[in-house]
Motif scaffolding. Structure first.
Motif, PDB file in Angstrom:
ATOM      1  N   ARG A  78       0.831  -1.210   0.000  1.00  0.00           N
ATOM      2  CA  ARG A  78       0.000   0.000   0.000  1.00  0.00           C
ATOM      3  C   ARG A  78       0.864   1.259   0.000  1.00  0.00           C
ATOM      4  O   ARG A  78       0.650   2.181  -0.785  1.00  0.00           O
ATOM      5  N   HIS A  82       1.539   4.226  -3.002  1.00  0.00           N
ATOM      6  CA  HIS A  82       1.345   5.645  -2.694  1.00  0.00           C
ATOM      7  C   HIS A  82       2.626   6.429  -3.001  1.00  0.00           C
ATOM      8  O   HIS A  82       2.577   7.485  -3.639  1.00  0.00           O
ATOM      9  N   GLY A 127      -2.072  -5.246  -1.147  1.00  0.00           N
ATOM     10  CA  GLY A 127      -1.854  -3.922  -0.568  1.00  0.00           C
ATOM     11  C   GLY A 127      -1.719  -2.861  -1.633  1.00  0.00           C
ATOM     12  O   GLY A 127      -2.273  -1.765  -1.521  1.00  0.00           O
ATOM     13  N   TRP A 128      -0.998  -3.195  -2.701  1.00  0.00           N
ATOM     14  CA  TRP A 128      -0.772  -2.253  -3.802  1.00  0.00           C
ATOM     15  C   TRP A 128      -2.092  -1.815  -4.437  1.00  0.00           C
ATOM     16  O   TRP A 128      -2.277  -0.648  -4.760  1.00  0.00           O
ATOM     17  N   HIS A 130      -5.027  -1.814  -3.034  1.00  0.00           N
ATOM     18  CA  HIS A 130      -5.941  -1.326  -1.998  1.00  0.00           C
ATOM     19  C   HIS A 130      -7.141  -2.246  -1.779  1.00  0.00           C
ATOM     20  O   HIS A 130      -8.282  -1.780  -1.707  1.00  0.00           O
TER      21      HIS A 130
END
Length: 163
Positions: A78, A82, A127-128, A130
């Motif tokens: 995540r 970002h 995570g990447w 979302h």
């Protein structure tokens, strides 16, 4: 083979306390769930063979360590996205076939996070892209919990496929 495992268990008992073994299992499981190499199954096998009364505690400790490591990997995915989008000023193309398939299946695909090599990448990708955090943690825990449960049952002799 059983004699070799028994000798290794006796050697382990000669220098390691049960408490130190559980801590070692926790850190091994944590490292195994990140991008670091590790084999918590091997540590668990040695611990449960040396101290069979710790079988269920070792399952709980290994699951907690492995799950926390997976949460770290999820967070790295995540935060990585970002940071990538922020500093590269590039938006990620989410129209590829693989990304669409992962999004269609959703968090239940994370049961496969127990697979070697691909599992950590799957958690990182979740995570990447979302995926919902708590749903993801639940499905990761199901997969990893089943793996450790099968290992403990096998070590206790409940599961036997031979004789």
């Amino acid at each position: 083979m059983f004699e070799l495992i028994s000798q290794a268990a006796a050697w382990l008992q000669s220098w390691m306390s049960p408490g130190a073994g559980l801590w070692g299992l926790f850190f091994s499981a944590f490292a195994s769930a990140t991008i670091l190499p590790g084999s918590s199954e091997l540590v668990m096998t040695g611990l449960v063979t040396a101290y069979p009364h710790l079988a269920w505690w070792s399952l709980l400790v290994a699951l907690c360590g492995n799950l926390l490591g997976a949460v770290l990997t999820f967070g790295m995915g995540r935060a990585g996205r970002h940071g990538y989008e922020r500093f590269q000023r590039v938006r990620i193309d989410e129209n590829s076939r693989l990304v669409q398939r992962l999004k269609r299946v959703g968090p239940p695909a994370l049961v496969l996070s127990v697979l070697p090599l691909v599992g950590d990448a799957l958690v990182l990708a979740a995570g990447w892209f979302h995926m919902p955090f708590w749903h993801s943690v639940f499905w990761i825990a199901v997969g990893k919990g089943l793996r450790y449960l099968l290992l403990v049952l096998g070590l206790l002799g409940v599961l036997s496929f031979g004789a």
